[in-house]
Design an enzyme around this catalytic site. Structure first.
Site, PDB file in Angstrom:
ATOM      1  N   GLN A 246       0.803  -1.219   0.000  1.00  0.00           N
ATOM      2  CA  GLN A 246       0.000   0.000   0.000  1.00  0.00           C
ATOM      3  C   GLN A 246       0.842   1.279   0.000  1.00  0.00           C
ATOM      4  OE1 GLN A 246      -2.629  -1.871   3.205  1.00  0.00           O
ATOM      5  NE2 GLN A 246      -4.039  -0.459   2.229  1.00  0.00           N
TER       6      GLN A 246
ATOM      7  N   HIS B  90       0.548  -9.574   4.226  1.00  0.00           N
ATOM      8  CA  HIS B  90      -0.535  -8.586   4.245  1.00  0.00           C
ATOM      9  C   HIS B  90      -1.176  -8.562   2.847  1.00  0.00           C
ATOM     10  CE1 HIS B  90      -2.172  -4.875   6.457  1.00  0.00           C
ATOM     11  NE2 HIS B  90      -2.849  -4.933   5.327  1.00  0.00           N
TER      12      HIS B  90
ATOM     13  N   GLU C 153      -5.459 -10.301   8.730  1.00  0.00           N
ATOM     14  CA  GLU C 153      -6.882 -10.469   8.423  1.00  0.00           C
ATOM     15  C   GLU C 153      -7.212 -11.640   7.510  1.00  0.00           C
ATOM     16  OE1 GLU C 153      -8.274  -6.677   6.995  1.00  0.00           O
ATOM     17  OE2 GLU C 153      -8.201  -5.815   8.996  1.00  0.00           O
TER      18      GLU C 153
END
Ligand code: BGC
Length: 416
Positions: A25, A117, A162
């Protein structure tokens, strides 16, 4: 005339305060992973490109975090940089991350390092990704390399970010790479991710043991939502309960059972307003209220702002008797005073939960800087620090300064 009572909560002296990023990101030019591959193939709408150029500008970003009184920082390692080809490891990339971690230490920022991630190396994804039986072996080989290199300087490891969000977007909704929609595949991948976490946990512990290092703390980052029945009917209540069980808790319960969780990593953003349209399995798994019944303020992606849910999620974890670490909590908005309200109101709920006995190690805001918000591109602004995507100039927002004061003082005054 109403009476306002002012409370003051003092956080523990060793509490961690900071902000998070993830490699894809923010770094830029991450051309070796599946997301980039899908972007270039036109299978995703937005291209991450140079992102925030954090790969080059990390020192500058850590200077800002330090100036904002943070004492920890969460980042992720990009697997595809470390292992660009199957079995071939890049010492250049490993040394880069070593420098990054040392820079954090130099800035007085405790590193919280995530190993996965959402992104995967292109070679791994072309071989079949997380659906492969051998997927965990591939991942563990990478984990060993990274942990061997960074062990002396890292105390907190997050194996997988997550898992449920990844499964949901990548294998159920089919939005994120590999854009599949299969319940059977979802189950298979879920089992592989769990196995990858448990074995990574053991590998990390083994490496620290071998080198006689102090025991590290290892966990996952679990996205948790407050599942709230829209109309409190029996089936909505039942579905809310089941969703909290499967989305929030199942993964961590299995990790705890395997003896592979030292703390509970919590990412909390919002609530989900549950409204079933039928009694089928799919209704129970997916239905939400789409009738505009929510009158709460929202972030720029339309998610409800619901600090009460933060409190209830934290309370629901008390029974596991493990410390909690808030690894993400944040808002995307063009209105910085709303960002401050969001942070303040969530800290109030955190303080209330802690005052009632919930043990929390730290609070990490998402995100340190504006960044590439996956399939939503660059328009959602989550950063404490604004990024100008033409000049890459960073500008500290007012909300960041207010949060910085709390990080410094470790005290929160609030009225009820
Ligand atoms: C993810 C981040 C993401 C953030 C905001 C979390 O689910 O870990 O990568 O940017 O939420 O959507």
């Amino acid at each position: 005339m109403g009476v306002i009572i002012i409370y003051m909560y003092e956080f523990p002296r060793d509490f961690f305060w900071g902000a998070a990023t993830s490699a894809y990101q923010v770094e830029g030019n991450n051309s070796l992973c599946d997301w980039w591959d899908y972007e270039l193939a036109g299978r995703l709408q937005y291209h991450s490109g140079l992102a925030c150029r954090h790969y080059e500008l990390y020192e500058e970003d850590f200077d800002l975090a330090k100036a904002l009184n943070h004492n920890c920082h969460r980042l992720s390692i990009e697997w595809s940089r470390v292992e660009p080809e199957e079995g071939k490891f890049s010492s250049e990339a490993i040394n880069h991350y070593k420098r990054v971690v040392l820079s954090l230490r130099k800035h007085g920022l405790e590193p919280v390092v995530t190993l996965h991630h959402f992104t995967n190396p292109i070679w791994f994804s072309r071989l079949g990704g997380w659906g492969l039986k051998k997927s965990t072996d591939y991942f563990l080989r990478y984990v060993s390399k990274v942990v061997e290199a960074l062990a002396g300087d890292v105390r907190f490891w997050v194996t997988i970010n997550e898992p449920m969000v990844y499964l949901y977007h990548s294998y159920l909704l089919g939005i994120w790479p590999p854009q599949e929609r299969s319940l059977a595949k979802t189950q298979k991948v879920k089992a592989n991710l769990l196995k990858a976490h448990i074995y990574s946990y053991r590998i990390i512990k083994g490496i620290y043991n071998k080198h006689n290092l102090d025991k590290p703390s290892v966990s996952i980052a679990q996205n948790m939502q407050a599942f709230v029945p829209c109309v409190p009917s029996l089936r909505n209540k039942l579905a809310s309960y089941i969703r909290a069980k499967s989305f929030n808790l199942e993964f961590i319960e299995k990790a705890i059972k395997a003896g592979a969780l030292d703390f509970i990593g919590v990412n909390y953003y919002s609530r989900s307003l549950v409204e079933l349209k039928g009694w089928g399995i799919k209704n129970f798994a997916m239905d939400i209220c789409e009738d505009g019944h929510s009158n709460l303020k929202k972030n720029s992606l339309g998610w409800d702002i619901y600090p009460e849910g933060f409190y209830s999620v934290l309370k629901s974890l008390e029974r596991y008797k493990l410390p909690i670490f808030i690894l993400e909590n944040g808002i995307c908005t063009g209105d910085d005073s709303l960002r401050w309200d969001f942070i303040h109101d969530h800290l109030v709920k955190l303080a209330e939960a802690m005052a009632s006995g919930v043990k929390v190690l730290g609070y990490i805001y998402w995100s340190l800087i504006d960044n590439y918000e996956w399939d939503k591109g660059f328009s959602p602004r989550f950063g404490l620090i604004e990024v100008d995507y033409t000049t890459y100039k960073r500008t500290i927002r007012e909300s960041a300064k207010k949060f910085g004061r709390i990080c410094l003082e470790g005290k929160l005054n609030y009225g009820v």
